[in-house]
Structure formats: C-alpha cells, structure tokens
Design a protein around this motif. Structure first.
Motif, PDB file in Angstrom:
ATOM      1  N   GLU B 562       0.806  -1.203  -0.171  1.00  0.00           N
ATOM      2  CA  GLU B 562      -0.029  -0.095  -0.112  1.00  0.00           C
ATOM      3  C   GLU B 562       0.892   1.222  -0.001  1.00  0.00           C
ATOM      4  O   GLU B 562       0.605   2.195  -0.834  1.00  0.00           O
ATOM      5  N   TYR B 602      -6.525  -3.926  -3.201  1.00  0.00           N
ATOM      6  CA  TYR B 602      -6.917  -3.250  -2.095  1.00  0.00           C
ATOM      7  C   TYR B 602      -6.373  -1.891  -1.700  1.00  0.00           C
ATOM      8  O   TYR B 602      -7.146  -1.072  -1.480  1.00  0.00           O
ATOM      9  N   SER B 603      -4.996  -1.594  -2.133  1.00  0.00           N
ATOM     10  CA  SER B 603      -4.474  -0.178  -1.726  1.00  0.00           C
ATOM     11  C   SER B 603      -5.564   0.681  -2.974  1.00  0.00           C
ATOM     12  O   SER B 603      -5.789   1.796  -2.459  1.00  0.00           O
ATOM     13  N   LYS B 606      -8.707   1.345  -1.502  1.00  0.00           N
ATOM     14  CA  LYS B 606      -8.439   2.232  -0.091  1.00  0.00           C
ATOM     15  C   LYS B 606      -8.391   3.661  -0.520  1.00  0.00           C
ATOM     16  O   LYS B 606      -9.129   4.488  -0.036  1.00  0.00           O
ATOM     17  N   GLU B 610     -10.639   6.840   0.358  1.00  0.00           N
ATOM     18  CA  GLU B 610     -10.224   7.902   1.196  1.00  0.00           C
ATOM     19  C   GLU B 610     -10.189   9.227   0.559  1.00  0.00           C
ATOM     20  O   GLU B 610     -10.199  10.280   1.104  1.00  0.00           O
ATOM     21  N   MET B 654     -13.417  -6.452   1.609  1.00  0.00           N
ATOM     22  CA  MET B 654     -13.158  -5.032   1.673  1.00  0.00           C
ATOM     23  C   MET B 654     -14.836  -4.513   1.905  1.00  0.00           C
ATOM     24  O   MET B 654     -15.011  -3.840   2.862  1.00  0.00           O
ATOM     25  N   SER B 658     -13.269  -3.295   5.607  1.00  0.00           N
ATOM     26  CA  SER B 658     -12.697  -1.844   5.610  1.00  0.00           C
ATOM     27  C   SER B 658     -13.415  -0.881   5.052  1.00  0.00           C
ATOM     28  O   SER B 658     -13.420   0.383   5.314  1.00  0.00           O
ATOM     29  N   ALA B 659     -13.943  -1.071   3.987  1.00  0.00           N
ATOM     30  CA  ALA B 659     -14.587  -0.183   2.927  1.00  0.00           C
ATOM     31  C   ALA B 659     -16.260  -0.497   2.644  1.00  0.00           C
ATOM     32  O   ALA B 659     -16.496  -0.671   1.549  1.00  0.00           O
TER      33      ALA B 659
END
Lengths: 461, 722
Positions: B562, B602-603, B606, B610, B654, B658-659
């Motif tokens: 990431e 994933y990165s 994310k 963000e 995800m 997390s998301a």
C-alpha cells in the motif's frame, strides 16, 4: 491468620496415564510411598495454615481423597472436601467453590506441588504488601543439577527450560509482568505504563510460577464473577491482575471496597480516592502510590492494586508433578537430595527402608532407595535409586534401577526393571525386562516378555 | 579562561607506556545535524551558543582535556568557518599536551557522513571518545575507558561503551528533565551489555516489545526507562570502519546503535557504563538548555562552572548562587535574585528585578524591567518596563519600552521588538524568514539545510532584510524588526515540550486526563488480549500460531504494498517502476503474485474510498479513475484466472470490512473491472460458481451482482451460438 487455603488437588490428568486411574486419582498417586497431596498438606500444616478446602475433580475421587485425609490428618487440619466437575479449569474450580470463601485472603495451592517453600511465607508477603495477588516464584529446575552431586548417573546436559517470563521491580517484590504458555515463544510485550511508573523492570526467564498464589478474596471473587471466560488461574486470572495493576478501577468498581469500608457510600469520586488510599495503606510508598498521585502530589485519583512476588530461594525445592518425567524426578529427589521433605514425625511410618525389610542374601539396596513396609526381596537382587512400595513381593535375581514400584507388586525371578514405573497390584512374571516403561495398575506382564519405552495398561472396563 | 589549570590536576593517570603508544583521541562533532535550535542556528552554529555566557564547545573541550584526552578532532560542517575562527582565536589552539584539530566538511548531512569522512582522513589510531560539541560533563573517563579496554581484550566484538545516567522521565509527559523523549534500554545486569535501545517507541503504543531471542539468551534482563543517554561514547576504531561499511548509517543512535543491536551476523556488542555522582548531559533542545544552564549555575558541573572557566577574578560568586562580573553597573534599587548570572559591562536600571536568569556581557537593561528564568545573551538592550519570562534573547536584540515576552519566546540575533508589543508564548522570532520547505521531522533530521548551505542562505536573506522592513514592522509592533516563525502544523501542540519555559500546569492536567481516557480505551485491548490467552487448547494451538504468523506476514506485506502504491500515486512513479517495486516486495516477503494482486487492488480501492467524495456515484467515479490509471500495474500481477478470482474475493472482503461504502457499488465495480478487461468473464463466472455453494450470508454480493452475471452468461451463450 485470617487465611483460607484452597488446594486444587485435581483428579484426572491425561498426562499421567496410566499411572493414575479411577482408584488412584492424582492426589493419591504415591510419590515416595506417600500420596502426592501429602506434601502440600504437610507444608500447610507446618505453616499453621489449617483452614483448608481441598478441591477434587469428580465425586468418586473426592470420596477417595476425603477418606484418606480423614485417616491421615486426623488432628490439626480443618479440611473441607469439595468435588467439582472435570475440565473446568483452575479458575472454574474456584468459581464453583466461591461461596465457601469467607476469609479476607485466600491462598490457592496446586495439589501437585512438591516443595519445601513455606506457604506461610507467601501468605506473610501477601499480607505485608496488602497485595491483590502474590505469586510464588521458584527457580526453574535445571534437569540434572539436583542429583549431579550424588549420583551423576542421569546427567543430561539439558538447557534449562523456560516456563515463564517474569518482570520484577528493582526490589524484586512486585510482579510487573508475567507471560505463560505460548506467549513465551513470542516477543514479549511489556506495558509501558507500568514501566513508566517503576522506572526499571527486570525480566527473568529463569523463574517459574509455582502455582501457589495468595489472593485478596474480594479481588478474586470479583474477577471470577466478571470475567466468566477465564478458565485458568495461571494463564488468565494472574496475568490479568498483573496487567491491570495500575488501572484497576475497571476491575474493582467499588464492590470490594464497599465491603471493606461498609459504611461508606461510593457515590462521589472523592470516596473512591479515599478507597484507593485505604487499599494502598502499605508502610512505604510504592510506585503504585506514586503513580496514583496527582501531579501536585496531593489527592490520589487512579486506582491501583499490587501484585507481589515471593521468590523462593534458589536452594529450596519446588517442583510440580505434572508429567511422567516430573514424577520420576520427584521420586528420585525426595528419596535423595530433597529427603528433608519426608523428615517429619507425626504420621510417619516410613523410613527410607521400611521397618520390617526382608532382604534375601546378597541383595543390595543402594543409596537413595526407598523400601516400603512389608516388602520382601529375594536373593541376589540389586536395587538402585528406586522406590519400592509396601507389601511388594520381589523374587530373586531381580534388578531394579531408576524405577518406581508402587504397592502390592509382585515381581518374578530374574526381572530387570530400568527407568520404569510399575503401578500397584501389577504382576510381573519371571524374566520380564522393562526399560523406560509405564505399567498401569493391575497389569500382568507374562513370562519372559521384554518391553522398551512402552505404556502398558489394563483396558478400562 | 583557565580550565587548563584544573585540567592538569584532574588528568587521568594511566599507564605511561600505553599513553606513549596511543594518545587518547576524541572526535567532537561540532554540528548537531538537527534543527532544534532554529532559528538561532541559522546564524550561528549551536556549539558556539553561549551557555551561562561561555560557548558550549568550551565546556566540552575543557572536560575532554581534564579527562585525559590529548588529541581532539573537531568536525565542523554548518557555519564551519565560525567554528574554526573561534577555535583559532581561543586558548585551545595553544595548549600543551592537548591538540585541537579541525576537520571541515561542507556536504555532510549527518553524524554518519562525518564519521565516514574522518575514517577517510585516517587520523584515529585507537580507542576514541565520540562526543558532540554540546555536551557538558565532569565525569572521569578512567574507569569507563578501562572497562572498555578490558572488555575489548576479552571480546574483540565489544566495540563501544555508552555512558548512561540515572534520570527518570516524568510520569506524565514521559520526558526526561532534559526535554528528551523517553528512552527504553534493555541491559544485561551482569555484563552491562546493551540489548535493546528504543528512543522512538510510539509505534506500538502502550507496549514495548522485547525480542524473544533476547530473553532466550539472557536469563535476566533489566529494562530501563529511568536512564538517560549522555551521548558520550567510548568507541574502538572499528566503529569508524563500520560507518564506512554501512554507508546508510546516518544517525548515531537510530541507525548505528540499533543497527548493531539488530545485526546478529557480525555480533558486535555495545556496553553501557553508568555514572552515578558525576554530571553528563547533552543540550538537545531548548528545555535541556534551560535545565543544564541551571545545573551549571547551581554548580553540579563543577569544576566546569563560569567562575572557574573564566578565572575567578572576572566573576564572583555571591550568596544564593548569584554570579556577578566585576564591572557590572547595578542601580541601588535593582534587585538581582538567586541563581542569576550577570556578565561584564552590563548596566541594570532602577527597580529592575532579575531572578533565575543569565544576562550576558554588555547588556543595557532599563528601569522597572522584570526578568525571570530567561537567558539574555550579549549586547542586548532592554528598555524600561519590559517583562521577560522564560525566554531566550540572542545577541544584539533590542526590546523597546514596555515590550513583553511571554513564556517560551526565542528572539534570534538582532531582532527588535516594538514598543509595548507582546510577543506571544512559544514564538520564535528571527530576522531571517522561515525556510519554506516543510519537511517531515524525519527528513529534517538528516537533510538539514543548516549544515553546509545554511550560511549561504543566511547571507542571501540578510540582503533581503532591508526592503522587507516595512512589512515586518507590523509583525513585531511599531519599530519592530523580525519575522515571527509560524509553527508547523501538528508540531504546535508539542511546542511546549521542548521550550525553555516550564510546562504549564494545565497541560499537565490535560495530559493526565488524556492518559486516563486512553486507559479506558485500552482496557478493551487488555480484555481482548486475555480472550486470546484462553486459547490454550493443546491440540490446535500450534497450528493457530502458524496461521497467525503467516497472516501477520501478509498484513505487513499488504501495508508495504500500500505504501509503495501511495508513493507511486503521489510521486507519479512510472507504472513499470511500481511493478518492479511490488515484485521486489513479493520476493522479500515470499508471497505469490496472487497476494500482490490482492494487495494492489486493496490499496487502489482504499485510496478511492479515502479520496474525497460526497455520494456513491462520486465514489464510483473515483474508483473508475483509479482503475483506469493503474490497470496496467494490476494486470501485471493477473497472470491467470485464480489471481483474478482473488481480486474479486479481496473486494468482497473489503466491502464487508474496511470499506463498507463499496458494498452498494459492488456490481458496478465488478462490471467496471470487466470492462477494463482486468477480470475475464471466466473468472467472474467461476467466482459465482464457487459462491453458489456457500452460506447464505456469504452470498450477499453474489445476489447483488446476479443481473450482471446473468448478462455475462447470456453473452457467453450467444458467443457459443456463434
């Protein structure tokens, strides 16, 4: 002394099969011809700790243990036997008998501890610091060192094992960190808060938690009630108390103090301040008190509790019988270097060699042996570093080395027994050779058989 | 200054033979390679700043001389000319048995560079003392040196002895009284070997971790939180060559010490020597400047106190620790309180009160001035009615009448504070403008522009001052000259930590409360940790552990990927390079390309989450942009269908964890990935097939994308028909 003692005697242990069975639960397993539990009870009696609760797993086992205690410790000990279900863990066992606990402080001892450390000293340390918990720590037994001077025969160059990682304050009075079990193999995580408060922490890996704890009853009951997932004292309760020693308000939310200072209401924070002062009324200010003070040094706002350590001197003997190896070691040590554990007067009917030995001609019994009462040994036998129980019949030309033979065992002529455990009522027919074997109670080994490193047991009906 | 007289008596008596063979050498770093003393250090090197009216470097040199050092190499970098000029004009250039040589560099940016340069010069021939020019000490080196030599004889790997001293940090601020951050050191109590050195230990908040191998190797370790690193090191020659071998070592502690402790191949060892009664401290920041000044005035550093160093004729010590030069002009009504130093030629007016302060040479202080806990250097003019509390005032400053300095103010050289102007607390004022680049702390530490380029910069800026005067007048009141430096974002809260001013009590109370709050939140952690503990079942314990380990590895790997990805995004790294970097990570963590694909995806997602967005459609747009831009990177790791399925699974995970915002957009993003040819339809269909048999709860996203899958299937059939 307002101390109640809880002896966690256990009952069934898978690790010790086939040595223990329904008839011989773990507390009654003979160690140098005495039930294991004897050693703990004896030490407690010596320390004048007489208010006992012996917790046994399983009803049957409890009956057995109860009848033995009432026979052996007729006078002097006030013993209550409590049976708890199996596999509920040490914390679970305490939870089950929690309603019996009334004294201010509770001493919890594992029933399989063979030690000459006076429990009274642990209790006194606990009282002196007004601690929430005091744990007895002993040096890690170095395999081979204990008997090296005397026999030197079984001197394995083994690295001392690590059982715990222990953090102590500079005066070695307070327990700041404790890691058990699988945590030892990981990197240690030490709480900075405690480190800040103390300044320096000594981390020792050569000490072992001997499973003898003194608890403040209110704290113990509180933890048992609130943390119902805790199963083990050693792995859950004690580490938890050590971890939370500088922020115990989460734990002691007023209840314990309310009992102790019954007439006070706990509605305002001021009272809590007072409580923590009372809680921490030791003579010299420890880091706990310093930590709990405001920056201006006046009121105490943070609650702490103390976790103390009693470190047994390195010369004392302290081993837990929790494996076959430990069983062998303890038998050897108790008859050898640590024989002071046996030198008592009251219920002693055993000498190192029983009162009426019948030894055949040219039979030699070496040093560090024990021969129980009423046992007979035939001609030209050799017994070295072994324990032989009561009323055994041993034929001629028998060699017994580094072994434990329990009661009522019949050994035929020409048998050779090395490094083995032979339980009660076993029959070894002629010319049996056992090397590093475990023979369960009542087993019959037929003539001429040779076994090496095996575990022999009768099938349970 | 007459330190040499003292030095001669305190000289270490050592084996004369050995002395003849190897004179004791020292390396003195006359550059701290840090920016803590800005803005002052933009104009003058730190080692020449006056500490109770005597330049810091004099304390260090006087101590080295008294401790038996015979040859000192002064390494200067920033403002090197000033340092060299000073040394040449000072007494140090003409001492018998004590030679001071300078080594000049213009491009060193760290202590590591300095030592590498010294190694190249080949001037060090044996054990040497490594010290920086801002250290004040009066310890005797004999014992530490001897211990070092004996250890070295027995074990060639014992190459360094660090001097430490008892100093318990404040329980509230976790700072030592010198204003340095708390330090954790693990030391073997028997051998005194240093096992662990942790000075920036925030990363694992609340806990400090000790490596298991340390515990396995040492039956007893003492973990210290109550020791202070004096930054006095006795080193063997190997230290220099180690710096040369490891050209990435910059910082003495952070890289060199930690590097040696971690490296178990070479097996180099560092030991500690604790001093108890003698003094040793390094001026690291303004707070330690304050503390050490007070220690000097209170004579803890004897014989290195002003009256001894300057010769007792010039300065007299009076009652209550007042030092006064012989020719001070003091008004009758002026009151000079305890623990105060007044330098030569200073004039003090009526009804002025001075306490716990240092006033340098040639200052003019008017009437009704209050000075408390402040450090006023030379030739400062303070007009009537000024008030100074816990401030540092450099040479040539003029404070117009009625000006007020609130606690923690730093006035750099020749600043003028306007009439009745109040300089707010913790301000740093300089004639020079604040350097514009706002590096992160870490970078500042090494790539400090004061070293080497500082001088140039200051000259240039000096030229600029004149036209700017009218502008700056407003900043420091009428007639004021200077810029008030703004504090970097985020550092602002921490300014009080290193200031000369004592920490205000409200800060302390706030910290206490913060900590208590933190306790409450941490309680949760403690409980969960205990929950972990009860997993003591014997049968699957080891297995769990292994899983945990590999999962940990993956987590680290994912973080690294990431970080790499973010760097690629922010610095516009070429896709090919990013691919290369991720591949390198994959190899070093021993991961499969499946993991890479998952981690990259994933990165990306994310980052998409963000980046600012207000609605789901904007989020989708973000994601689309992200995917379009970096599809090449992602595709480099999607060699076969399994990896594509992994991407879908990762995305699913995800959305669940997390998301969660993506949860609603699942089918859209899936479609997007299909359109961009990142996912083949086979992958999606196989994923759908696999999920078919899963639990109801697992099929949430399958159901959401049912339509899309249906469409895919139909498309496929059509193709088949063709």
């Amino acid at each position: 002394m307002d101390f109640q003692v809880v002896v966690l005697a256990g009952g069934n242990s898978k690790k010790l099969t086939p040595l223990i069975s329904k008839d011989v639960p773990k507390p009654l397993l003979p160690v140098a011809n005495r039930p294991l539990l004897y050693y703990v009870l004896h030490q407690l009696r010596e320390s004048n700790l007489k208010d006992l609760i012996v917790v046994v797993e399983g009803e049957d086992a409890a009956l057995h243990v109860g009848s033995w205690i009432s026979k052996t410790f007729v006078d002097g000990l006030h013993v209550k036997i409590a049976a708890v279900p199996e596999d509920i863990g040490t914390a679970g066992a305490l939870r089950a008998i929690s309603h019996h606990l009334t004294a201010k402080d509770i001493l919890v001892v594992s029933g399989d501890l063979v030690s000459d450390v006076p429990p009274g000293a642990v209790a006194a340390t606990h009282r002196r610091h007004d601690a929430a918990v005091t744990a007895m720590l002993c040096s890690v037994p170095v395999s081979g060192s204990l008997e090296s001077g005397s026999s030197g025969g079984k001197d394995k160059t083994k690295k001392p094992g690590r059982y715990n990682i222990i953090g102590l304050d500079p005066c070695k009075q307070f327990l700041l960190h404790i890691a058990t079990g699988s945590e030892i193999e990981k990197d240690s995580r030490l709480q900075k808060r405690i480190l800040h408060a103390v300044g320096q922490m000594e981390i020792r890996s050569d000490l072992m938690d001997a499973h003898m704890y003194a608890f403040k009853r209110s704290v113990l009951q509180e933890v048992l009630d609130h943390k119902d997932t805790f199963q083990s004292l050693k792995q859950d309760v004690v580490p938890y108390l050590v971890r939370s020693q500088l922020k115990s308000e989460a734990l002691l939310n007023g209840i314990s103090q309310a009992e102790e200072n019954g007439n006070e209401k706990l509605s305002s924070p001021n009272n809590q301040v007072l409580d923590s002062k009372i809680l921490a009324n030791a003579s010299t200010p420890s880091f706990h008190e310093l930590y709990s003070m405001e920056p201006d040094g006046s009121a105490q706002t943070r609650k702490t509790h103390k976790c103390c350590a009693y470190i047994a001197s390195s010369s004392s003997y302290c081993v837990r019988l929790n494996s076959i190896q430990a069983f062998m070691d303890i038998n050897r040590d108790v008859t050898g270097d640590a024989d002071h554990l046996l030198s008592d007067t009251s219920s002693d009917r055993d000498n190192i060699i029983g009162p009426s030995p019948k030894l055949g001609s040219k039979t030699t019994v070496g040093p560090h042996c024990m021969l129980g009462e009423g046992s007979e040994i035939g001609d030209k036998c050799q017994v070295k570093r072994s324990v032989i129980g009561r009323h055994c019949r041993i034929g001629s030309h028998v060699k017994i080395v580094n072994s434990v033979v329990m009661n009522h065992v019949t050994i035929g002529d020409g048998c050779i027994i090395q490094g083995s455990v032979v339980c009660s009522n076993v029959q070894l027919q002629e010319r049996v050779v056992l090397k590093d074997c475990l023979v369960g109670a009542g087993f019959v080994v037929t003539m001429g058989n040779e076994y090496k490193g095996e575990s022999l047991a009768r099938k349970e009906k | 200054m007459g330190a040499q007289k003292k030095g001669a008596t305190a000289r270490v008596s050592e084996d004369p033979e050995e002395l003849a063979r190897n004179p004791l050498q020292a390396i003195l770093l006359a550059d701290s390679f840090a920016t803590t003393f800005r803005p002052i250090t933009l104009e003058r090197p730190k080692v020449l700043l006056p500490l109770v009216n005597i330049p810091m470097i004099d304390y260090t040199l006087a101590w080295l001389e008294s401790a038996g050092v015979e040859e000192v190499f002064v390494f200067c970098c920033a403002h090197s000319k000033q340092v060299i000029d000073y040394l040449e004009s000072s007494q140090w250039s003409s001492q018998p048995n004590f030679s001071v040589a300078t080594i000049e560099s213009h491009n060193s940016i760290s202590a590591g560079d300095a030592l590498r340069l010294i190694y190249e010069r080949n001037v060090i021939h044996g054990d040497f003392v490594l010290i920086s020019g801002d250290t004040v000490s009066n310890m005797l080196l004999t014992q530490a040196l001897q211990e070092h030599k004996e250890r070295k004889k027995k074990d060639a790997n014992a190459i360094m002895t660090m001097v430490v001293k008892q100093s318990k940090p404040s329980p509230i601020t976790q700072q030592s009284r010198l204003g340095t951050d708390e330090l954790f050191m693990a030391i073997n109590p028997v051998t005194k070997q240093l096992l662990c050195y942790e000075d920036k230990a925030e990363y694992s908040k609340g806990f400090i971790s000790l490596d298991k191998t340390l515990i396995a190797d040492n039956p007893s370790i003492i973990l210290h939180n109550d020791k202070q690193d004096c930054y006095i090191d006795i080193c063997s020659q190997e230290v220099l060559s180690l710096f040369t071998d490891n050209f990435d070592y910059q910082h003495l502690r952070r890289h060199f010490v930690k590097g040696l402790l971690v490296d178990d191949i070479m097996g180099y060892k560092i030991f500690t020597h604790e001093i108890h009664s003698s003094y040793a401290a390094r001026i690291d920041n303004f707070r330690s400047y304050d503390t050490i000044s007070k220690d000097i005035i209170q004579r803890w550093t004897y014989p290195f106190v002003p009256d001894v160093l300057c010769g007792s004729t010039a300065i007299k010590v009076e009652r209550q620790g007042t030092y006064r030069a012989s020719d001070v002009t003091l008004s009758r009504s002026a009151h000079v309180g305890s623990f105060t130093f007044i330098g030569q030629g200073t004039k003090i007016g009526n009804d002025t009160k001075i306490s716990h302060s240092v006033v340098g040479k040639g200052c003019t202080i008017g009437s009704n001035v209050t000075i408390e806990g402040s450090y006023i250097w030379n030739n400062v003019t303070i007009e009537d009615g000024c008030q100074l509390r816990n401030a540092i005032v450099c040479d040539g400053v003029i404070m117009k009448s009625g000006a007020v300095l609130q606690p923690g103010v730093i006035l750099s050289f020749k600043v003028v504070v306007g009439h009745q102007f109040v300089v707010p607390a913790y301000s740093k004022v300089s004639l020079l403008q604040q350097p514009t680049q706002q590096d992160s702390d870490e970078e500042l530490e090494y790539a400090d522009s004061t070293s080497g380029t500082g001088e140039l910069q200051s000259e240039k800026l000096n030229g600029d001052i004149a036209p700017d005067l009218s502008e700056t007048a407003s900043e420091l009141g009428t007639g004021g000259v200077g810029y008030i430096w703004s504090v970097f974002e985020g550092v602002q809260d921490e300014e009080w930590r290193h200031s000369v001013a004592p920490i205000p009590t409200d800060k302390l109370v706030k910290l206490m409360l913060d900590e208590d709050e933190e306790q409450l939140t941490q309680d949760g952690n403690v409980l969960s940790a205990s929950g972990e503990l009860k997993a003591d079942s014997d049968d699957n314990g080891s297995e769990d552990e292994n899983n945990e380990d590999s999962r940990d590895d993956y987590v680290f790997f994912e973080k690294e990927v990431e970080a790499t990805f973010l760097r690629a995004v922010h610095e516009n790294v070429k896709v090919d390079h990013a691919v290369l970097e991720v591949n390198a990570l994959r190899l070093s963590y021993n991961m499969a390309s499946v993991d890479c694909a998952g981690a990259i995806f994933y990165s990306m997602m994310k980052l998409a989450v963000e980046s600012p967005h207000s609605s789901a459609s904007e989020l989708l747009k973000n994601a689309a942009e992200m995917i379009t831009k970096w599809q090449k990177l992602l595709k480099s790791f999607l060699h076969d269908i399994d990896e594509e399925i992994e991407v879908i699974l990762k995305f699913e995970e995800m959305c669940l964890e997390s998301a969660k915002e993506f949860a609603a957009l699942f089918p859209q993003v899936l479609h997007l990935l299909y359109d961009k040819e990142i996912l083949q339809e086979d992958a999606i269909l196989r994923w759908a097939d696999e999920k078919e048999g899963a639990d109801e709860s697992d099929k949430v996203f399958l159901k959401r994308s049912e339509k899309f899958i249906q469409w895919l299937k139909e498309a496929e059939e059509e193709e088949d028909d063709d």
